[in-house]
Design an enzyme around this catalytic site. Sequence first.
Site, mmCIF file in Angstrom:
data_model
loop_
_atom_site.group_PDB
_atom_site.id
_atom_site.type_symbol
_atom_site.label_atom_id
_atom_site.label_comp_id
_atom_site.label_asym_id
_atom_site.label_seq_id
_atom_site.Cartn_x
_atom_site.Cartn_y
_atom_site.Cartn_z
ATOM 1 N N SER A 1 68.112 5.621 -44.160
ATOM 2 C CA SER A 1 68.933 4.981 -43.134
ATOM 3 C C SER A 1 68.083 4.034 -42.312
ATOM 4 C CB SER A 1 69.568 6.033 -42.215
ATOM 5 O OG SER A 1 68.622 6.501 -41.281
ATOM 6 N N TYR B 1 64.315 12.639 -35.626
ATOM 7 C CA TYR B 1 65.129 12.371 -36.819
ATOM 8 C C TYR B 1 64.694 11.050 -37.444
ATOM 9 C CZ TYR B 1 69.273 10.885 -39.480
ATOM 10 O OH TYR B 1 70.119 10.418 -40.455
#
Length: 301
Positions: free
Chosen positions: A180, A193
């Site tokens: 991502s 994250y």
Amino acid sequence: MGDANSISSNVEYIFHETEHEKKPENAPRIKTKAVPMPLEKKFLDKVAIVTEATEGIGFSIAERLAISGANLVITSSKQETLDGVVKELTTHGVKVFPFFGNVADAQKRKALIDFTFQKFQRIDVIVSNAAVNLPTNAVLQTEETTLNKLWECHFKVHLLLLKAAKVHLQDRSSIVFVSSVAPEQLWGPRGIYNVTKTVVIGLTEALAKELKDLPSNVRVNSIIAGNGQEDNAISKPSEKGNLFEFIPKLFRTKKYKGTKAAEAIDPSVTIAERTLFLASDDALNISGQTYVLPGRPTSRL
């Protein structure tokens, strides 16, 4: 005075608007459903594994592979979704086998590779799409259990899946890791994250260098979804009033599925198309690269 291109387009317009072609002013409008152009069978007789392939990005990639002729083994940690997706993908005339289990588990990972080889005696493409979205705090407040889970899912799964499959890969096999835009956003409460997502970039380059001299010529690349294109944004119910998340979800409903509008606005379709490019023979000379897809404001090429 217009340039040559504008003049040419005007001439073409006038040519097509002859009297006998014009419709009466009161002619009824005909509603048509736009159908996507068929994909080339670039993966005919090839075998692909797609992990977490029953929704969002994973499903779009599996669907595009099936349309392009690939036989598939798809995984999911949600048993209830597998059968329906298998039934849908087999309508494209390919063989599709479901595999239930979390590939973060070593035994399940080995079983997946053995299962695929037993069914097809080859593995040509692996799309590693595993991800986890856990509630996180500031980096220095992250619980060790959360860190371990993120590290396992965003790094170890990709590496160990390829390690388990290596012996069965074919000449010109291709591996694509789906990540991502998080490496572009190393800030805020999701910082840890995002940090664990950055390792995919380094892993891609390191594995490509390690595999490039093997006779099998295995390629490894990764794809980064732009901001707002990750599965947690496009495959789960949106927050009330969040138009950017509501629209893609709306266009995946039965009413709109397969229309040009849905194709244009659903970012998972774009991600799937770029993934297929990296996995295909069109990208034979591309390895160790991270393909960044632009998204909402903060992502960049």
